[in-house]
Motif scaffolding. Structure first.
Motif, PDB file in Angstrom:
ATOM      1  N   GLU A 142      43.285  40.518  43.296  1.00  0.00           N
ATOM      2  CA  GLU A 142      43.101  41.969  43.355  1.00  0.00           C
ATOM      3  C   GLU A 142      41.961  42.342  44.290  1.00  0.00           C
ATOM      4  OE1 GLU A 142      44.596  43.233  38.859  1.00  0.00           O
ATOM      5  OE2 GLU A 142      42.517  42.632  39.212  1.00  0.00           O
ATOM      6  N   ALA A 143      40.873  41.581  44.226  1.00  0.00           N
ATOM      7  CA  ALA A 143      39.724  41.874  45.078  1.00  0.00           C
ATOM      8  C   ALA A 143      40.093  41.743  46.559  1.00  0.00           C
ATOM      9  CB  ALA A 143      38.566  40.941  44.734  1.00  0.00           C
ATOM     10  N   ARG A 144      40.813  40.695  46.890  1.00  0.00           N
ATOM     11  CA  ARG A 144      41.218  40.499  48.289  1.00  0.00           C
ATOM     12  C   ARG A 144      42.206  41.576  48.725  1.00  0.00           C
ATOM     13  NH1 ARG A 144      39.254  35.702  50.120  1.00  0.00           N
ATOM     14  NH2 ARG A 144      38.799  34.064  48.598  1.00  0.00           N
ATOM     15  N   GLU A 145      43.143  41.924  47.839  1.00  0.00           N
ATOM     16  CA  GLU A 145      44.132  42.946  48.172  1.00  0.00           C
ATOM     17  C   GLU A 145      43.481  44.311  48.373  1.00  0.00           C
ATOM     18  OE1 GLU A 145      48.096  41.095  45.934  1.00  0.00           O
ATOM     19  OE2 GLU A 145      46.930  42.679  44.966  1.00  0.00           O
ATOM     20  N   GLN A 146      42.344  44.539  47.722  1.00  0.00           N
ATOM     21  CA  GLN A 146      41.635  45.802  47.900  1.00  0.00           C
ATOM     22  C   GLN A 146      40.701  45.788  49.112  1.00  0.00           C
ATOM     23  OE1 GLN A 146      39.784  47.315  44.330  1.00  0.00           O
ATOM     24  NE2 GLN A 146      41.602  46.944  43.080  1.00  0.00           N
ATOM     25  N   GLY A 147      40.738  44.714  49.871  1.00  0.00           N
ATOM     26  CA  GLY A 147      39.994  44.667  51.121  1.00  0.00           C
ATOM     27  C   GLY A 147      38.610  44.068  51.034  1.00  0.00           C
ATOM     28  N   HIS A 148      38.254  43.516  49.901  1.00  0.00           N
ATOM     29  CA  HIS A 148      36.933  42.905  49.766  1.00  0.00           C
ATOM     30  C   HIS A 148      36.908  41.530  50.445  1.00  0.00           C
ATOM     31  CE1 HIS A 148      35.291  45.753  46.805  1.00  0.00           C
ATOM     32  NE2 HIS A 148      36.497  45.768  46.263  1.00  0.00           N
ATOM     33  N   GLU A 149      35.813  41.271  51.137  1.00  0.00           N
ATOM     34  CA  GLU A 149      35.496  39.898  51.523  1.00  0.00           C
ATOM     35  C   GLU A 149      34.771  39.302  50.327  1.00  0.00           C
ATOM     36  OE1 GLU A 149      32.607  37.460  54.592  1.00  0.00           O
ATOM     37  OE2 GLU A 149      33.137  39.552  55.035  1.00  0.00           O
ATOM     38  N   VAL A 150      35.262  38.213  49.789  1.00  0.00           N
ATOM     39  CA  VAL A 150      34.751  37.754  48.506  1.00  0.00           C
ATOM     40  C   VAL A 150      34.034  36.419  48.598  1.00  0.00           C
ATOM     41  CG1 VAL A 150      36.565  38.990  47.253  1.00  0.00           C
ATOM     42  CG2 VAL A 150      36.896  36.576  47.832  1.00  0.00           C
ATOM     43  N   ARG A 151      33.134  36.226  47.640  1.00  0.00           N
ATOM     44  CA  ARG A 151      32.546  34.923  47.377  1.00  0.00           C
ATOM     45  C   ARG A 151      32.941  34.568  45.951  1.00  0.00           C
ATOM     46  NH1 ARG A 151      27.636  33.756  51.076  1.00  0.00           N
ATOM     47  NH2 ARG A 151      27.732  31.803  49.924  1.00  0.00           N
TER      48      ARG A 151
END
Length: 467
Positions: free
Chosen positions: A367-376
Motif C-alpha cells: 500500500e505504501a509503495r502504491e501510494q507513491g512513498h519511497e520506503v525503508r
C-alpha cells in the motif's frame, strides 16, 4: 411527550459503540437513554471479542501443557472438557454484561429494553415482545445497531451442521473434522481454537492468500505456521455445500481449476458481516447507504439532521475499538467540545488472536509503495530476541515500513507471541506522528518482546544489532 420520555440523547444499541456513547454523554451532563433489544455489551462482549478470547485461552493452556516437558515440567497428556470450556466463556460474557449494566446505572443512563425504530425526526418508538413499549424523544439520536454474520447462498447457517460464529462459540460437540470458509480474523481464530482441541481443520479462502488485509510477508508466515501445525489451507478457492447426511456435511471445493469433495463434521462460515439496518425507519430519512452501510461524515453525522451512526453499521474497519472511539468523537462533537479530532482510520490497529498472534497498524508495504512513498523497510525475527527464546516462542517477525524521505512510520506488522499487546506501541507512535528518530532514541526494557519492535526500526536504517 412527558419529561420522563424526553432526553438530550438517545442511543439505539448498547454494544461497544452504543454504551460508550451513552456513558460519555452522561459524563458531559446530557440526559441519556440507550435502547437495547438483546444484550448489553452487544456482539463483542457477548458473542465476539471477549468470549472467543476465553475459548482461545483454554486452547493455549492445553497447547502449553502438551509441551510442558520441554520446560522441565512433567504433567499428564491434557484432555479437553468442551462443556467446561464453553461454560467458562459464557460465564465471563455474563459477568461483563452485568458490568456494563452497572456502569450505565452508575452514570444514570436510562436503559430501555426493546427494539427501536425512528418514528419521526427526533423521535424513537420502542417495541418489546411485539408490543408497543413507548415513544421517546431527543434532539440527538445515535444509531449503534451493529452487524451480524454475513450469509452466503448455499452456505447458510442451519445451527446444526453449518455454523456462524455464534454457534461455533457454543458447540455441543467437538467436530473431529472441520471446514472453515473465510480466513479473516474470525475464521483464523476459530481455526486455531478447534485445531488446538484436536479437530482436523481445513481453511478455504477465496483470495490468493489468508488474512488478506495483512501485509503479504505476515500472511505468508502465518500460512506456514498454520500448515506446520497441521492445518490445511486452500487459497484462491470457493466452497459450496453438496449434501448433508446424518452428522456430516459434504462440500465441493474448487481451487486452481480443479474440484474436490470434502466431507467433514461441521462447517464454519466466516465471510464478513451484514449491517443491522432493517426495520430502523431509515426509508423515511435522508440517510445514505453504501454497500448496505450507513454513510457518515468525520463527526459521525448522517445526512439526516440530528441523526448519527457509529460502529459496524457504518464504514470499515468493523472493530469494537473503532466503534468505541467513534462514540467518543460523536458525543464530544455533539457537546461542542473544542478539542475533538476526526478518527484517523489508518491509526486503528487490527489484531488476530490465533497461535501465533497477528497484529498491525497503518499501511502495508504494498500500500505504501502504491501510494507513491519511497520506503525503508525493517524486519526483525523473534529468533533474535532473548525473551522470545526463553518463552519457547522463537517463531515470529516484526516488520516496519517508513517513508524514506520524512522518516514517518507508515505501518507496522507483527506475527508472534503477544503481538496483540505490543502493537499499541506502534499505534501510539503513529498517533504522535513519531519518526524513526524518536523510535530509535526510545529505551526499550530488557529482556522483553518489545525489543523486537526497536530492532525492527533499527533494521529499516541498517542499524539492527541482534540480526
Amino acid at each position: 411527550m412527558t419529561d420522563n420520555n424526553s432526553y438530550d440523547l438517545i442511543v439505539m444499541g448498547a454494544g461497544p459503540g452504543g454504551y460508550v456513547a451513552a456513558i460519555r454523554a452522561a459524563q458531559l451532563g446530557m440526559k441519556t437513554a440507550v435502547v437495547e433489544r438483546e444484550h448489553l455489551g452487544g456482539i463483542c462482549l457477548n458473542w465476539g471479542c471477549i468470549p472467543t478470547k476465553a475459548l482461545l485461552r483454554s486452547a493455549e493452556i492445553g497447547r502449553l501443557a502438551r509441551h510442558a516437558a520441554e520446560y522441565g515440567v512433567l504433567v499428564p497428556e491434557p484432555k479437553f472438557d468442551l462443556e467446561r470450556i464453553v461454560q467458562r466463556s459464557r460465564a465471563i460474557a455474563a459477568q461483563l454484561n452485568g458490568g456494563i449494566r452497572h456502569l450505565l446505572n452508575k452514570n444514570k443512563v436510562s436503559v430501555i429494553e426493546g427494539e427501536a425504530r425512528l418514528a419521526a425526526p427526533g423521535r424513537v418508538a420502542v417495541t418489546r415482545a411485539g408490543a408497543e413499549a413507548g415513544t421517546f424523544s431527543a434532539p440527538h439520536l445515535i444509531l449503534a445497531t451493529g452487524a451480524r454474520a454475513r450469509q452466503l447462498p448455499g452456505l447458510e447457517d442451519d445451527g446444526r451442521l453449518v455454523w456462524t460464529y455464534r454457534k461455533a462459540m457454543t458447540p455441543d460437540v467437538l467436530p473431529q473434522s472441520l471446514l472453515i470458509v473465510g480466513s479473516g480474523a474470525i475464521g483464523i481464530e476459530f481455526a486455531s481454537f478447534y485445531h488446538a482441541l484436536g479437530s482436523q481443520v481445513t481453511v478455504v479462502e477465496v483470495m490468493d492468500r489468508i488474512l488478506p488485509v495483512e501485509d503479504e510477508d505476515i500472511s505468508a508466515l502465518a500460512r506456514k505456521a498454520f500448515e506446520d501445525q497441521g492445518m490445511r489451507i486452500l487459497t484462491g478457492a470457493k466452497a459450496s455445500i453438496v449434501r448433508k447426511a446424518g452428522e456430516r456435511v459434504t462440500a465441493r471445493i474448487e481451487a486452481g481449476g480443479a474440484a474436490e469433495e470434502l466431507t467433514v463434521d461441521r462447517v464454519i462460515v466466516a465471510v464478513g458481516i451484514t449491517p443491522n439496518i432493517e426495520n430502523l425507519g431509515l426509508e423515511h430519512t435522508r440517510v445514505r447507504l453504501e454497500r448496505g452501510h450507513i454513510v457518515t461524515d468525520p463527526w459521525c453525522r448522517t445526512d439526516e439532521p440530528g441523526l448519527y451512526a457509529i460502529g459496524d453499521v457504518t464504514r470499515p474497519p468493523w472493530l469494537a475499538h473503532k466503534a468505541s472511539h467513534e462514540a467518543m468523537i460523536c458525543v464530544e462533537a455533539i457537546a461542542g467540545l473544542a478539542d475533538v479530532h476526526p478518527l484517523e482510520l489508518r491509526n486503528i490497529p487490527g489484531c488476530t488472536y490465533s497461535h501465533p498472534q497477528i497484529a498491525s497498524v497503518g499501511l502495508t508495504e504494498r500500500e505504501a509503495r502504491e501510494q507513491g512513498h519511497e520506503v525503508r523497510v525493517g524486519r526483525f525475527p523473534f529468533a533474535g530476541n532473548g525473551k522470545a527464546i526463553a518463552l519457547g516462542e522463537p517463531e515470529g517477525l516484526v516488520k516496519t515500513v517508513f517513508d524514506a524521505r520524512s522518516g514517518e512510520l507508515l505501518g507496522a506488522h507483527m506475527i508472534g507471541a503477544e503481538v496483540t499487546e505490543l502493537i499499541q506501541g506502534y499505534t501510539l507512535a503513529r498517533t504522535l506522528e513519531a519518526t524513526e528518530a524518536e523510535l530509535i532514541a526510545t529505551v526499550f526494557p530488557h529482556p522483553t518482546l518489545s525489543e523486537t519492535m526497536h530492532e525492527a526500526v533499527l533494521a529499516a536504517y541498517g542499524r539492527a544489532i541482534h540480526v
